[in-house]
Scaffold this active site. Sequence first.
Site, PDB file in Angstrom:
ATOM      1  N   ARG A  10       0.828  -1.207   0.000  1.00  0.00           N
ATOM      2  CA  ARG A  10       0.000   0.000   0.000  1.00  0.00           C
ATOM      3  C   ARG A  10       0.865   1.261   0.000  1.00  0.00           C
ATOM      4  O   ARG A  10       1.911   1.313   0.640  1.00  0.00           O
ATOM      5  CB  ARG A  10      -0.868   0.027   1.266  1.00  0.00           C
ATOM      6  CG  ARG A  10      -2.090  -0.858   1.200  1.00  0.00           C
ATOM      7  CD  ARG A  10      -3.071  -0.411   0.141  1.00  0.00           C
ATOM      8  NE  ARG A  10      -3.528   0.956   0.339  1.00  0.00           N
ATOM      9  CZ  ARG A  10      -4.583   1.280   1.070  1.00  0.00           C
ATOM     10  NH1 ARG A  10      -5.300   0.353   1.648  1.00  0.00           N
ATOM     11  NH2 ARG A  10      -4.942   2.548   1.190  1.00  0.00           N
ATOM     12  N   VAL A 376       1.675  -0.936  19.293  1.00  0.00           N
ATOM     13  CA  VAL A 376       0.776  -0.388  20.309  1.00  0.00           C
ATOM     14  C   VAL A 376       1.486  -0.367  21.671  1.00  0.00           C
ATOM     15  O   VAL A 376       1.419   0.620  22.410  1.00  0.00           O
ATOM     16  CB  VAL A 376      -0.537  -1.205  20.357  1.00  0.00           C
ATOM     17  CG1 VAL A 376      -1.360  -0.852  21.583  1.00  0.00           C
ATOM     18  CG2 VAL A 376      -1.345  -0.976  19.080  1.00  0.00           C
ATOM     19  N   LYS A 378       4.590  -0.072  22.326  1.00  0.00           N
ATOM     20  CA  LYS A 378       5.595   0.994  22.381  1.00  0.00           C
ATOM     21  C   LYS A 378       4.929   2.370  22.466  1.00  0.00           C
ATOM     22  O   LYS A 378       5.396   3.259  23.186  1.00  0.00           O
ATOM     23  CB  LYS A 378       6.490   0.910  21.137  1.00  0.00           C
ATOM     24  CG  LYS A 378       7.353  -0.350  21.112  1.00  0.00           C
ATOM     25  CD  LYS A 378       8.358  -0.338  19.983  1.00  0.00           C
ATOM     26  CE  LYS A 378       9.368  -1.464  20.152  1.00  0.00           C
ATOM     27  NZ  LYS A 378      10.406  -1.460  19.117  1.00  0.00           N
ATOM     28  N   ASP A 497      43.676 -27.546  -7.733  1.00  0.00           N
ATOM     29  CA  ASP A 497      43.198 -28.396  -6.642  1.00  0.00           C
ATOM     30  C   ASP A 497      42.425 -29.547  -7.313  1.00  0.00           C
ATOM     31  O   ASP A 497      42.101 -29.466  -8.507  1.00  0.00           O
ATOM     32  CB  ASP A 497      42.281 -27.525  -5.755  1.00  0.00           C
ATOM     33  CG  ASP A 497      41.424 -28.327  -4.812  1.00  0.00           C
ATOM     34  OD1 ASP A 497      41.976 -29.173  -4.100  1.00  0.00           O
ATOM     35  OD2 ASP A 497      40.190 -28.116  -4.797  1.00  0.00           O
TER      36      ASP A 497
HETATM   37  C1  GDG Z   1       2.352  -5.156  11.435  1.00  0.00           C
HETATM   38  C2  GDG Z   1       2.814  -6.360  12.283  1.00  0.00           C
HETATM   39  C3  GDG Z   1       4.456  -4.854  13.412  1.00  0.00           C
HETATM   40  C4  GDG Z   1      -4.507   0.919  15.880  1.00  0.00           C
HETATM   41  N1  GDG Z   1      -5.759   1.324  16.101  1.00  0.00           N
HETATM   42  C5  GDG Z   1      -5.839   2.595  15.681  1.00  0.00           C
HETATM   43  C6  GDG Z   1      -4.606   2.975  15.201  1.00  0.00           C
HETATM   44  N2  GDG Z   1      -3.796   1.922  15.325  1.00  0.00           N
HETATM   45  C7  GDG Z   1      -2.371   1.904  14.953  1.00  0.00           C
HETATM   46  C8  GDG Z   1      -1.504   1.754  16.164  1.00  0.00           C
HETATM   47  C9  GDG Z   1      -0.246   1.146  15.589  1.00  0.00           C
HETATM   48  C10 GDG Z   1      -0.766   0.353  14.394  1.00  0.00           C
HETATM   49  O1  GDG Z   1      -2.087   0.788  14.145  1.00  0.00           O
HETATM   50  C11 GDG Z   1      -0.806  -1.124  14.681  1.00  0.00           C
HETATM   51  O2  GDG Z   1       0.498  -1.610  14.646  1.00  0.00           O
HETATM   52  P1  GDG Z   1       0.917  -3.009  15.278  1.00  0.00           P
HETATM   53  O3  GDG Z   1       2.381  -3.095  15.270  1.00  0.00           O
HETATM   54  O4  GDG Z   1       0.373  -3.073  16.648  1.00  0.00           O
HETATM   55  O5  GDG Z   1       0.227  -4.143  14.387  1.00  0.00           O
HETATM   56  P2  GDG Z   1      -0.027  -4.471  12.787  1.00  0.00           P
HETATM   57  O6  GDG Z   1      -0.979  -3.540  12.168  1.00  0.00           O
HETATM   58  O7  GDG Z   1      -0.443  -5.892  12.766  1.00  0.00           O
HETATM   59  O8  GDG Z   1       1.389  -4.290  12.083  1.00  0.00           O
HETATM   60  C12 GDG Z   1       3.339  -5.876  13.622  1.00  0.00           C
HETATM   61  C13 GDG Z   1       4.039  -3.773  12.447  1.00  0.00           C
HETATM   62  O9  GDG Z   1       3.533  -4.322  11.232  1.00  0.00           O
HETATM   63  C14 GDG Z   1       5.213  -2.849  12.106  1.00  0.00           C
HETATM   64  O10 GDG Z   1       6.262  -3.549  11.551  1.00  0.00           O
HETATM   65  O11 GDG Z   1       4.746  -4.274  14.664  1.00  0.00           O
HETATM   66  O12 GDG Z   1       3.804  -6.962  14.373  1.00  0.00           O
HETATM   67  O13 GDG Z   1       1.739  -7.284  12.460  1.00  0.00           O
HETATM   68  O14 GDG Z   1       0.630   2.153  15.129  1.00  0.00           O
HETATM   69  O15 GDG Z   1      -1.323   3.025  16.738  1.00  0.00           O
HETATM   70  N3  GDG Z   1      -4.346   4.208  14.735  1.00  0.00           N
HETATM   71  C15 GDG Z   1      -5.361   5.113  14.748  1.00  0.00           C
HETATM   72  N4  GDG Z   1      -6.600   4.770  15.172  1.00  0.00           N
HETATM   73  C16 GDG Z   1      -6.882   3.555  15.657  1.00  0.00           C
HETATM   74  O16 GDG Z   1      -8.012   3.269  16.039  1.00  0.00           O
HETATM   75  N5  GDG Z   1      -5.128   6.355  14.308  1.00  0.00           N
END
Ligand code: GDG
Length: 733
Positions: A10, A376, A378, A497
């Site tokens: 994306r 999340v 972090k 060799d």
């Molecule tokens: C993949 C990998 C890896 C969530 N709800 C809302 C919102 N969020 C944002 C969070 C966070 C992101 O979405 C989610 O990131 P995660 O890392 O927790 O999980 P994945 O989407 O599965 O990401 C994962 C990541 O890639 C990076 O490499 O860490 O393991 O699966 O930033 O804040 N943001 C907003 N509203 C919401 O309701 N604005």
Amino acid sequence: MAKTIIVSNRLPIKIQKVNNELVYQTSEGGLATGLGSIYKEGENVWIGWPGLYVENKSTKEQIVDELKGNNMRPVFLTEDEIKDYYEGFSNETLWPTFHYFNNYAIHEENLWEAYVNVNQKFCKEIIKVAEPGDTIWIHDYQLLILPQLVRFKLPQSSIGFFLHIPFPSYEVFRLLPWRKELLNGMLGADLLGFHTYDDMRHFLSSVSRLVSLSHTNGQVDVSNRKVLVDAFPMGIDYDKYHETAASAETLKREVRYRSSIGNSKLVLSIDRLDYSKGIPNRLKAFELFLRNNPEWRSKVSLLMVVVPSRDKVERYKELKEEIDELTGRINGQFGRLSWTPVHYFYRSFPLPALSAFYRMADVALVTPMRDGMNLVAKEYIASKLDKRGALVLSEMAGASKELLDSILINPNDLNQMVEALKTALNMPAEEQEHRIGNMQASLKKYNIHHWVKIFMERLHYIKEKQKRLSTQLLDDQIIDDISERYMNAGRRLIFADYDGTLSPHTDDPSTAGPDKELLQTLKILAKDPANRIVIISSRDKTTLQNWLGHLPIDLVAEHGVWLKEADGEFHTIDKIENRWKYEIRPILEDYVGRTPGSFLEEKDYSLVWHYRRVETGLGELRMRELTSHMKYLAPNMNLQVLDGDNIVEVKSLEVNKGKAASRWIEKFSNADFIVTFGDDWTDEDTFKAMPEHAITIKVGSAPSIAEYRIQTYKDVRKFLRTLANNGKLIKEK
Ligand code: GDG
């Protein structure tokens, strides 16, 4: 000027059609922020799907134009492509397998074909913009085979790849029917990045077991390139979360939310809807907590945000139903008019709302079954301006390797989760401050900008290393030039060799000896009075004598212990000590006893432990054990330990192939043409011993100080036949 091309499924923008008008909304995601400092600069560009189906040509052009101004380039995908490549292969085959839900994975050939086709489509877009010297950084599991596709088209390009999700253990990865294609696809990159060390070691284990490529210190030898594999735990935009938590908008929202929720303590849960996130178990743990700890009822609520995701996939629909049911059950069971145990939202929120939730939460409950990193966890820590709060974190999330001051849990252990929740809710203020302070310091340092910087530096490093090690592949033109020098020379020395250089490596004595064709070539070359042929091998003298003794060529056995000129007998250089064998032999025999498939070879002045036929992994383990065992004994006994191609050889320190070769160089100092071939690292000693005008040729892809490289023993033979043919190039397959 060289540019950087970012590629991901994306684009960091969402395009929607509202009232027949195109509306562009930029993404606030962590990756978009981190890479913002790169793709927005100069000629740099981000390539990806804009998130909208477009058929109409003029609309496509309009989008291309609009995005161009923002340094983006769209790859337009059809509905069918999204269904099969994205929802299908990416999300129903790779995602479950990589998250250890392999029983959820489907294996359908047509989905794989769509995956290949779409990766090719991405490749075409890259080719349109890429120029020599550009850096290409590809992201995530939707584009695993893209590095190799780009490598085919742009062999010299600098390609980095980062996987955002876990890389599963070999035992799980090997279940995929397209496992080799996927690995080879990834190995098209120069640098492969993973969130954690465990991911990288799982990847390396699959690489050595499934595509038989060896690696040292995270570097894999892929044909003539070194590919670096490393862990880059992804960080967040720390300052952004910290500052948003202090913003007026966030504070306003906090006051509003607090007035509706009341004063009960708050446990926060935020994820995309995904079975990997462990939401049902989290709810069950919360239910058990309320059941076992009635004193906490009315005093704590779970604020659960589930962001809709992939809701067209059946598994996700089922998961949504399960979450709805569990939430209803808990609220129905424990709820009161004045208290809702679970505040559940199936929607997303703007960043200030999220930030207010992070601020308000006494505990963040982050309990995925598997997660590449989990941002999340972090973000929660970064938002805690007052350093009050506690994080309960699954040990299955990549973040658990860094956030050691969290309370770590196993998401399958409900009782442990209940205990962790209790500990978190009861944690004294000083302890909260201490733990959050520690974690904040680390997150501030290892932020997203640092992550981008380190990744780019390592990519640059491996590219430079590749250049330093690059030996030129011998092509027909160079062979022609060398042949001409050969023909014009008055006195020639040809060193080679044996195993892996003139013949394939083999343990089978019945196939190891030279075949007719090789003998014939050596015979013709040796007949020329200007030529001196020297075979320098690690084999024992009896074997070499049996195989080659009848030819008028010189032989060096056991790495230089035994020397023989064509018309003479085998003799040793000096008196070489070999009484050490009495002491070392029992040690090696012990390793044979403990390692089925291995065997001991005894030569006059060396002992060799072979493990080619030992179970993959076990052989390497024993090899490391043996070499470290020998490391202490060898120096005192004047011995050296060589770990070669599936062997460990112990021999006297005075012996090496280079020393032996030097004897010929000295004796035939008038030689005006010298060429030497070798595949093993012990042949590097021969290369080193060569005078400047000698031609050194490495066989195979391992790094070498040789000037030229040739692919296999077959190419060496072809080359020798060309020389034997009076330097006339032999054209054959
Ligand atoms: C993949 C990998 C890896 C969530 N709800 C809302 C919102 N969020 C944002 C969070 C966070 C992101 O979405 C989610 O990131 P995660 O890392 O927790 O999980 P994945 O989407 O599965 O990401 C994962 C990541 O890639 C990076 O490499 O860490 O393991 O699966 O930033 O804040 N943001 C907003 N509203 C919401 O309701 N604005």
